[in-house]
Scaffold this active site. Sequence first.
Site, PDB file in Angstrom:
ATOM      1  N   GLY B  69       0.431  -0.857  -0.062  1.00 45.39           N
ATOM      2  CA  GLY B  69      -0.218  -0.152   0.276  1.00 45.39           C
ATOM      3  C   GLY B  69       1.371   1.466  -0.029  1.00 45.39           C
ATOM      4  CD  GLN B 177      -6.880   1.083   7.854  1.00 42.28           C
ATOM      5  OE1 GLN B 177      -7.898   0.745   8.356  1.00 42.28           O
ATOM      6  NE2 GLN B 177      -5.747   1.056   8.645  1.00 42.28           N
ATOM      7  CB  SER B 194      -2.041  -1.543   1.636  1.00 40.01           C
ATOM      8  OG  SER B 194      -1.727  -2.893   1.979  1.00 40.01           O
ATOM      9  CG  HIS B 196      -0.562  -5.729   5.240  1.00 42.99           C
ATOM     10  ND1 HIS B 196      -0.510  -5.531   6.376  1.00 42.99           N
ATOM     11  CD2 HIS B 196      -0.714  -4.584   4.700  1.00 42.99           C
ATOM     12  CE1 HIS B 196      -0.387  -4.402   6.576  1.00 42.99           C
ATOM     13  NE2 HIS B 196      -0.170  -3.969   5.129  1.00 42.99           N
ATOM     14  CB  CYS B 320       4.322   5.827  25.995  1.00 43.33           C
ATOM     15  SG  CYS B 320       3.540   7.094  26.345  1.00 43.33           S
TER      16      CYS B 320
END
Lengths: 459, 459
Positions: B69, B177, B194, B196, B320
């Site tokens: 993608g 998506q 994409s 996958h 984080c």
Amino acid sequence: MSYFDVASSAPLHPVARQALRASLDEGWADPSRLYREGRRARMLLDAAREAAAEAVGCRADELVFTASGTAAVHAGVAGALAGRRRTGRHLIVSAVEHSAVLHAGQAHERDGGTVTEVGVGRGGAVDPDAYADALRPDTALACLQSANHEVGTVQPVAEVARACREAGVPLLVDAAQSLAWGPVEGDWSLIAGSAHKWGGPAGVGILAVRKGVRFAPQGPLDERESGRAPGFENIPGIVAAAAALRAVRAEAAGQAARLRELTDRIRTRVPELVPDVEVVGDPVRRLPHLVTFSCLYVDGESVLHGLDRAGFSVSSGSSCTSSTLTPSHVLRAMGVVSEGNVRVSLPLGTAEEEVERFLDVLPGVVRDVREKLGAPAGPTEGAAESVTVDAMGLTCPQPVIELGKAIGKVRVGGTVHVDADDEVAAVDIPAWCHTQGQEYVEAVARPGGGARYTVRRLV
Amino acid sequence: MSYFDVASSAPLHPVARQALRASLDEGWADPSRLYREGRRARMLLDAAREAAAEAVGCRADELVFTASGTAAVHAGVAGALAGRRRTGRHLIVSAVEHSAVLHAGQAHERDGGTVTEVGVGRGGAVDPDAYADALRPDTALACLQSANHEVGTVQPVAEVARACREAGVPLLVDAAQSLAWGPVEGDWSLIAGSAHKWGGPAGVGILAVRKGVRFAPQGPLDERESGRAPGFENIPGIVAAAAALRAVRAEAAGQAARLRELTDRIRTRVPELVPDVEVVGDPVRRLPHLVTFSCLYVDGESVLHGLDRAGFSVSSGSSCTSSTLTPSHVLRAMGVVSEGNVRVSLPLGTAEEEVERFLDVLPGVVRDVREKLGAPAGPTEGAAESVTVDAMGLTCPQPVIELGKAIGKVRVGGTVHVDADDEVAAVDIPAWCHTQGQEYVEAVARPGGGARYTVRRLV
């Protein structure tokens, strides 16, 4: 069916198939994620990288997986050139590189860089001294294939690498055709390879960049694969590729000996079985599984169709089989006949009987095409001082067929003029003279287009 | 184990696995070759292209398969920009595009082009009028995702496409998506996807370019895939990708209804079960399987680890958890809390019990992290007129934790000053005020670095 074209693409190795199947369950997640599935994918990717790096002969952190061999070459050439932009913008390639390398060079030229193409001898190899002479103070990168994809000739990579090292220039080796057989020798700087050539799956290439080589990845930023190969990692493919490389290496020595015997047999027997054939490529310094020959007075496409009908899948560098209608740049650079070109590249485990059957079938296939095209039957004694052939508008292999017929009409010492506008004639008429022992005198551009080729009969 | 992160990568769909296995035997040869194995490979490739084009809603000759993608986005953006270079060098993107699009835009800027980022509302969607306002006479290309990858918000693609069409500007839609759920609506010009993400294998992307859209492929020439996607075609992967897309589409309507109910349950229940949580993204115009929320006073990484230990694999846009240590550009553009961010994206067939178990586990995981970090327990009545907190050197989520504790020490109407140099504070302190109903007054740069943030207690 005998598939004799592994130089284009090899069937998936059984070990690769097994590895692929297993890693479909374990390797589909994002390896940059911290959860279980991601960690498992990361472990598979790391292990594959270790295995591939060991086979290539580099450190794991020097090797990335790309989406194809072509992508590896494009990324490697662009990244190495950009990394040394301050030194200069000169690129060296051999004249017989794979189109992926030559196209990367053309892109560099469009972008304002300069490219030197180093020629090859009739055997298809560069001369290391000639290659070294091309090195300049502004040379940013040099490229040399490990072995040629069309004729199998092994290039003097170690010698060229030494010259490049002395000049401080990185050498990128396109090892697509040879990695199955062993690591690249010599002090290379970058290596590109392609898994489907060694029995791995399509969709996986490798790019190794030695530590210390200046490298600046081009194109949009992407964090994956050290920033050198954008896009989500194809881990099942990568795992299968690494497994296949280990597997083919484990059997390489034995297979090389067997296949070399079979290709030697083709090299020897084809000229005995088929008249007017030139076997091309270095007879000794060559890949074990690959042999190429050109048959005069036929077009490659018809021979390929005939062999396909007889159950043999082979390839050709003749113009008639390619979409571009220009003959293979490799054969042209070597100065050998491009018409009726046949490349045989044997898969691992090829049976002796298959090769024998190929040798049984080939003469009839070539004979049929020659008959259909009206090729010259054989040497005749002529009396004319000079004959002129109008081959304008005719395409390969017709101009050479007309030349072959006309040469029989002139006495020894007499001349044949061929007027032709097929681009391939410029390659094939001199090459025909070489194989037939006749003298190629000259080509003179014709006012209306095309050229007049002059040939003197010597035998 | 419950894998709740299909927005990163989906497990291989059973149909894809079956198609992949079958085409490993049939699709390994070079589809440009004329012999039997090549013709067979070509047929597989052609059939896959037909199937994928039908699912995308375009003609087969408008669609090429890329290596990922990301490769589709990079090639699409570069090719469309170059095709309209004469018109201008202005590119429009939304602020919440996938990094592949934003990085392509950055590459365009490095190359001398200009980029306008269109902002989004708190729900994550662009305003079509604001997007249309960004169109200029020199706009070469506009990009808008079909749905956001982090928060699931569906973008007004049809409206934006209409505005682009009126302005004569092609619109590239990153549909990574949403393609599993249906074709992109509206009059788009280019689409990238994409495999996958929809249950196909890694290593396959799609790029569709409508006939009539000016497109000039960039990078070195390569004949494969209409010159738009270099490298040997990964046919087994492509066949599996197309098969998976058909398969997920066949079950899309039923799965969408089921998963929407489950994500609605998460959207409703999480704020009831966990204090100080903000559910982000549009509650209605959204992908059916994806929900994102941010938990104050925790770091995303600790929550992810806690959930992983409890058997749940989810993702986070918190700083984080990323290697760059900057918070998600999507959450930042939306102005929502980025700390303690959790994205849940459910695979097809997720069982209701798994979601219930997730809702059982989550409150304890968040509570444990909050306890460890010393988060404020709850609202307290303070008396002070003003409190200053030194959070210099502290990183996310500590500055907000300190703010949360300090606000309890001042009276309603009083102020808290937070001195912080963590970049994330600039996002999270205003967002915290929004979720807590407090007034964000200002941020003033501090002479020594960082900033002084001022917050007034309202409740």
